[in-house]
Motif scaffolding. Structure first.
Motif, PDB file in Angstrom:
ATOM      1  N   GLY A   1     -63.190  83.698  89.265  1.00 26.21           N
ATOM      2  CA  GLY A   1     -62.295  84.333  87.530  1.00 26.21           C
ATOM      3  C   GLY A   1     -63.236  85.659  86.706  1.00 26.21           C
ATOM      4  O   GLY A   1     -62.950  85.665  85.908  1.00 26.21           O
ATOM      5  N   ASP A   2     -64.196  85.692  87.626  1.00 24.89           N
ATOM      6  CA  ASP A   2     -65.393  87.138  86.367  1.00 24.89           C
ATOM      7  C   ASP A   2     -64.105  87.857  87.214  1.00 24.89           C
ATOM      8  O   ASP A   2     -64.436  88.618  85.436  1.00 24.89           O
ATOM      9  CB  ASP A   2     -66.608  86.851  87.611  1.00 24.89           C
ATOM     10  CG  ASP A   2     -67.652  85.452  86.951  1.00 24.89           C
ATOM     11  OD1 ASP A   2     -67.234  84.822  86.219  1.00 24.89           O
ATOM     12  OD2 ASP A   2     -68.216  85.653  87.755  1.00 24.89           O
ATOM     13  N   SER A   3     -64.361  88.864  88.010  1.00 24.91           N
ATOM     14  CA  SER A   3     -63.718  89.778  87.964  1.00 24.91           C
ATOM     15  C   SER A   3     -61.719  90.491  86.919  1.00 24.91           C
ATOM     16  O   SER A   3     -61.985  91.068  86.336  1.00 24.91           O
ATOM     17  CB  SER A   3     -62.817  90.326  89.325  1.00 24.91           C
ATOM     18  OG  SER A   3     -62.047  91.653  89.312  1.00 24.91           O
TER      19      SER A   3
ATOM     20  N   LYS B   1     -63.939  90.062  73.119  1.00 22.96           N
ATOM     21  CA  LYS B   1     -65.282  89.585  73.487  1.00 22.96           C
ATOM     22  C   LYS B   1     -65.560  88.625  72.839  1.00 22.96           C
ATOM     23  O   LYS B   1     -66.671  87.462  73.004  1.00 22.96           O
ATOM     24  CB  LYS B   1     -65.314  91.180  73.458  1.00 22.96           C
ATOM     25  CG  LYS B   1     -66.731  91.005  74.718  1.00 22.96           C
ATOM     26  CD  LYS B   1     -68.236  92.347  74.816  1.00 22.96           C
ATOM     27  CE  LYS B   1     -67.004  93.578  74.743  1.00 22.96           C
ATOM     28  NZ  LYS B   1     -67.828  94.996  75.007  1.00 22.96           N
ATOM     29  N   GLY B   2     -65.707  88.837  71.473  1.00 29.64           N
ATOM     30  CA  GLY B   2     -65.880  88.479  70.056  1.00 29.64           C
ATOM     31  C   GLY B   2     -64.857  86.896  69.950  1.00 29.64           C
ATOM     32  O   GLY B   2     -65.865  86.596  69.791  1.00 29.64           O
ATOM     33  N   ARG B   3     -63.896  87.383  70.884  1.00 27.10           N
ATOM     34  CA  ARG B   3     -62.948  85.712  70.704  1.00 27.10           C
ATOM     35  C   ARG B   3     -63.313  84.734  71.479  1.00 27.10           C
ATOM     36  O   ARG B   3     -63.065  83.527  71.190  1.00 27.10           O
ATOM     37  CB  ARG B   3     -61.758  86.213  70.972  1.00 27.10           C
ATOM     38  CG  ARG B   3     -60.462  86.723  69.284  1.00 27.10           C
ATOM     39  CD  ARG B   3     -59.308  87.233  69.720  1.00 27.10           C
ATOM     40  NE  ARG B   3     -58.657  86.491  70.796  1.00 27.10           N
ATOM     41  CZ  ARG B   3     -57.595  87.203  71.381  1.00 27.10           C
ATOM     42  NH1 ARG B   3     -57.670  88.250  71.538  1.00 27.10           N
ATOM     43  NH2 ARG B   3     -56.561  86.029  71.859  1.00 27.10           N
ATOM     44  N   TRP B   4     -63.872  84.682  72.949  1.00 24.29           N
ATOM     45  CA  TRP B   4     -64.869  84.246  73.577  1.00 24.29           C
ATOM     46  C   TRP B   4     -66.077  84.059  73.374  1.00 24.29           C
ATOM     47  O   TRP B   4     -66.625  83.042  74.280  1.00 24.29           O
ATOM     48  CB  TRP B   4     -64.497  84.935  75.255  1.00 24.29           C
ATOM     49  CG  TRP B   4     -62.716  84.441  75.708  1.00 24.29           C
ATOM     50  CD1 TRP B   4     -61.626  83.738  74.432  1.00 24.29           C
ATOM     51  CD2 TRP B   4     -62.580  85.804  76.474  1.00 24.29           C
ATOM     52  NE1 TRP B   4     -60.453  84.527  75.551  1.00 24.29           N
ATOM     53  CE2 TRP B   4     -60.739  85.096  76.561  1.00 24.29           C
ATOM     54  CE3 TRP B   4     -62.849  86.296  77.348  1.00 24.29           C
ATOM     55  CZ2 TRP B   4     -60.655  85.238  77.885  1.00 24.29           C
ATOM     56  CZ3 TRP B   4     -62.249  86.876  78.452  1.00 24.29           C
ATOM     57  CH2 TRP B   4     -60.287  86.179  79.082  1.00 24.29           C
ATOM     58  N   GLY B   5     -66.767  84.774  72.286  1.00 21.82           N
ATOM     59  CA  GLY B   5     -67.824  84.306  72.209  1.00 21.82           C
ATOM     60  C   GLY B   5     -68.904  85.172  73.133  1.00 21.82           C
ATOM     61  O   GLY B   5     -69.839  84.542  73.324  1.00 21.82           O
TER      62      GLY B   5
ATOM     63  N   ALA C   1     -67.641  80.543  81.924  1.00 18.71           N
ATOM     64  CA  ALA C   1     -67.412  79.381  80.811  1.00 18.71           C
ATOM     65  C   ALA C   1     -67.652  79.013  79.870  1.00 18.71           C
ATOM     66  O   ALA C   1     -66.841  78.401  78.868  1.00 18.71           O
ATOM     67  CB  ALA C   1     -68.242  78.328  81.551  1.00 18.71           C
ATOM     68  N   LYS C   2     -67.840  80.104  79.014  1.00 20.74           N
ATOM     69  CA  LYS C   2     -68.065  80.172  77.884  1.00 20.74           C
ATOM     70  C   LYS C   2     -66.602  80.755  77.638  1.00 20.74           C
ATOM     71  O   LYS C   2     -66.057  79.947  76.363  1.00 20.74           O
ATOM     72  CB  LYS C   2     -69.219  81.362  77.813  1.00 20.74           C
ATOM     73  CG  LYS C   2     -70.501  81.203  76.570  1.00 20.74           C
ATOM     74  CD  LYS C   2     -71.068  82.142  75.802  1.00 20.74           C
ATOM     75  CE  LYS C   2     -72.229  82.116  76.972  1.00 20.74           C
ATOM     76  NZ  LYS C   2     -73.034  83.286  75.908  1.00 20.74           N
ATOM     77  N   ALA C   3     -65.436  81.708  78.128  1.00 23.79           N
ATOM     78  CA  ALA C   3     -64.593  82.283  77.670  1.00 23.79           C
ATOM     79  C   ALA C   3     -63.783  80.964  77.981  1.00 23.79           C
ATOM     80  O   ALA C   3     -62.872  80.200  76.969  1.00 23.79           O
ATOM     81  CB  ALA C   3     -63.991  83.426  78.936  1.00 23.79           C
ATOM     82  N   VAL C   4     -63.837  80.338  79.103  1.00 21.97           N
ATOM     83  CA  VAL C   4     -62.459  79.363  79.273  1.00 21.97           C
ATOM     84  C   VAL C   4     -63.044  77.986  78.005  1.00 21.97           C
ATOM     85  O   VAL C   4     -61.700  77.672  77.897  1.00 21.97           O
ATOM     86  CB  VAL C   4     -63.497  78.327  80.789  1.00 21.97           C
ATOM     87  CG1 VAL C   4     -62.163  76.851  81.317  1.00 21.97           C
ATOM     88  CG2 VAL C   4     -62.671  79.228  81.780  1.00 21.97           C
ATOM     89  N   ALA C   5     -64.643  77.673  77.871  1.00 25.86           N
ATOM     90  CA  ALA C   5     -64.773  76.435  76.591  1.00 25.86           C
ATOM     91  C   ALA C   5     -63.630  76.985  75.081  1.00 25.86           C
ATOM     92  O   ALA C   5     -63.390  76.289  74.533  1.00 25.86           O
ATOM     93  CB  ALA C   5     -65.761  76.209  76.323  1.00 25.86           C
ATOM     94  N   ALA C   6     -63.619  78.513  74.964  1.00 22.62           N
ATOM     95  CA  ALA C   6     -63.302  78.818  73.700  1.00 22.62           C
ATOM     96  C   ALA C   6     -61.963  78.911  73.497  1.00 22.62           C
ATOM     97  O   ALA C   6     -61.174  78.931  72.372  1.00 22.62           O
ATOM     98  CB  ALA C   6     -64.084  80.687  73.275  1.00 22.62           C
ATOM     99  N   ASP C   7     -60.904  79.391  74.754  1.00 17.42           N
ATOM    100  CA  ASP C   7     -60.096  80.166  74.528  1.00 17.42           C
ATOM    101  C   ASP C   7     -59.201  78.854  76.120  1.00 17.42           C
ATOM    102  O   ASP C   7     -59.828  79.364  77.526  1.00 17.42           O
ATOM    103  CB  ASP C   7     -59.692  82.055  74.783  1.00 17.42           C
ATOM    104  CG  ASP C   7     -58.309  81.594  75.278  1.00 17.42           C
ATOM    105  OD1 ASP C   7     -57.576  80.910  75.519  1.00 17.42           O
ATOM    106  OD2 ASP C   7     -58.326  82.891  75.566  1.00 17.42           O
ATOM    107  N   PRO C   8     -58.625  77.719  76.196  1.00 18.66           N
ATOM    108  CA  PRO C   8     -58.035  77.118  77.576  1.00 18.66           C
ATOM    109  C   PRO C   8     -57.341  77.679  78.621  1.00 18.66           C
ATOM    110  O   PRO C   8     -57.435  77.989  79.352  1.00 18.66           O
ATOM    111  CB  PRO C   8     -56.993  76.122  76.705  1.00 18.66           C
ATOM    112  CG  PRO C   8     -57.694  75.946  75.384  1.00 18.66           C
ATOM    113  CD  PRO C   8     -58.495  77.418  74.796  1.00 18.66           C
ATOM    114  N   SER C   9     -56.681  79.412  78.019  1.00 19.41           N
ATOM    115  CA  SER C   9     -55.726  80.087  78.391  1.00 19.41           C
ATOM    116  C   SER C   9     -56.680  80.802  79.552  1.00 19.41           C
ATOM    117  O   SER C   9     -55.822  81.228  80.517  1.00 19.41           O
ATOM    118  CB  SER C   9     -54.238  81.368  77.960  1.00 19.41           C
ATOM    119  OG  SER C   9     -55.181  81.918  77.619  1.00 19.41           O
TER     120      SER C   9
END
Lengths: 333, 333
Positions: free
Chosen positions: A167-169, A182-186, A255-263
């Motif tokens: 999922g990184d790419s 970037k900000g919204r996902w912390g 992992a940070k992105a998924v934690a911050a934004d389930p979508s």
């Protein structure tokens, strides 16, 4: 090396591409064709993939990264088929306004990857195009005779593995298109850079080749999204699969992105351009497979199980509950 | 077969391209890569050439002819290297407005040539492009080990041969671009059609492969004009050549054009897209070479002699006098 005018093309080839033709069979790109003789006991594995500016990469991407991406998406296919890369043929279509600096950097990228993966340019073509720049690569490699893991050999009860992180790419592409994420996902600057880099430059899992050849019955590279590609493997093998979303390996940034934004999880599971290997391994072989991967410095994770065939083929579960995604595959086309 | 979205691409491949993947190693295009194992005693010969709409063919050309041209320019390279064609990988970049009818006809052209030349599709990629349609083909074939005639082995004293007739395609392109030439050159409808057809559809000299492998020391295909390509062969071999323009084999249509318009001779000698084989043969072998060609139904003509190296490399003579041309090579690029 034919079908195109020479005074210009000959000079262009001599200056930029000849130094890359290190294999004797490439005949220094001075001939119509290259020769290659696979050693006994080996099968030749062949694959071709093209990238188009504005479709598969951004026109403003660094030219060395464009070159390496064009090459690496092909090396990823070879790795998933258990093949060690040997060489490639490359066609580049240049626009009228091509600059020597751009091409210089492009060729540097190829040279760096040739060294990293111990391969040679074997031939190519340079053409002119009024449209966007594109690059077409045909790569070939060697697999041990009879040891090419195909897509269609997944068997009920097998464990499903992926290499690296997933999922990184796709997340990198998202933040490239929308800076606010970037900000919204912390994400820290380092996190964001990691994701952006993974979009720019795939890491073909060349070291996985011999391991999947030895332990996997089915194997493919993940280029169009994990869920969709797993579905494709299941369809080819006429089986089903349970994909345990909690087990899908994520980088710290993902992992940070998924934690911050389930979508973001949907992006992880269905976004394209992973270029990791998806493989199925018999339960009796998983320990040996994991040990071999560890010895090779290859990160692998078991993410699910092959089941008897069912409608839809792939059931994604999270915390033991089914997860429904809008669409399984990422569409470049 | 990766790097592009699936729902569409999978269907497109299944419908149009799968029937062409007749070789077992092509895995029905259901996998990331194809496999191939050359039989013992053979070398694999690899070549790649691309064609772009508006550059190498007219966008309005019949799609089956476009397909066959894209394939045949590659088969011509293999033939000149003494190789029997085995298969090819094909990438096609389609524009948004691609039509099923166009693609159907394109694939029919490939199918017809696969049958004619006994080859299989081994893999490919379909991509989307905002620019003009293009096709990139990588073809491979088999040569007897150690019998690949290279460009750089022309030797002083050898006779220079070409297959077929020279200049038809370049004259065909001329009359396609300027309809009045038909009348000025006194061509019948049949003459004009012959030249136009030769531009549209090259005739790769596949039957020349084993003959040049047996008798020629240097060989290449003529794609950028006879004079320029001969110059290239001489440069690679560090020799010179006298090209006897009177001996260059012309079709009846080309002969009429040259008789009516002396400037047409320059087009014949320097125009591109001949896709004939240029080969050098030792004087002792010319009789056997000519006999072998006759048995194979292959028209060959001696058109000059390899000389010690001199400035300019190629001297063109007509009626015993030097002929000076403005430019030796046709530029596609």
């Amino acid at each position: 090396m034919t079908g195109i005018g020479r005074p210009d093309e000959d000079g262009l080839i001599a200056r930029y591409f000849r130094p890359l033709a290190t294999a004797p069979g490439a005949a220094q790109l001075l001939d119509d064709a290259a020769t290659y003789q696979p050693p006994e006991g080996h099968e030749l594995v062949l694959t071709t993939d093209a990238v188009v500016a504005g479709v598969h990469f951004f026109p403003e991407d660094p030219p060395d990264a464009v070159a390496r991406k064009a090459l690496r998406v092909n090396l990823s296919d070879l790795a998933a088929k258990g093949a060690r890369p040997v060489g490639y043929l490359l066609t580049i279509a240049l626009t009228e306004d091509w600059s020597p600096d751009w091409l210089e950097s492009f060729v540097e990228g190829l040279g760096a990857d040739q060294e990293e993966f111990d391969i040679s340019l074997f031939g190519g073509d340079t053409v002119r195009t009024p449209g966007p720049l594109w690059i077409s690569v045909t790569a070939f490699g060697l697999a041990t005779e009879g040891h090419v893991p195909r897509r269609n050999r997944a068997v009920t009860g097998q464990r499903i593995y992926v290499t690296g992180t997933i999922g990184d790419s796709a997340l990198g592409l998202k933040i490239r298109l929308d800076q606010t994420l970037k900000g919204r996902w912390g994400l820290s600057a380092t996190d964001a850079e990691h994701l952006l880099d993974r979009y720019l430059l795939p890491e073909p899992r060349v070291q996985a080749a011999s391991i999947v050849a030895n332990f996997a019955t089915a194997s493919m590279d993940i280029s169009d999204g994990l869920a969709g590609d797993l579905g494709r493997m299941c369809a080819a093998s006429d089986v089903g699969a349970v994909l345990e979303a909690d087990r899908v390996p994520l980088s710290p940034a993902a992992a940070k992105a998924v934690a911050a934004d389930p979508s973001a999880l949907a992006t992880v599971l269905t976004g394209g351009d992973d270029y990791e290997v998806l493989a199925t391994v018999n339960p009796d072989d998983t320990e040996a497979f994991e040990r071999a991967a560890k010895r090779a410095g290859l990160q692998v994770a078991a993410i699910g199980t092959i089941m008897p065939s069912f409608a839809g083929r792939v059931r994604i579960e999270r915390h033991g509950h089914p997860l429904v995604l809008d669409r399984l595959a990422f569409r470049h086309f």
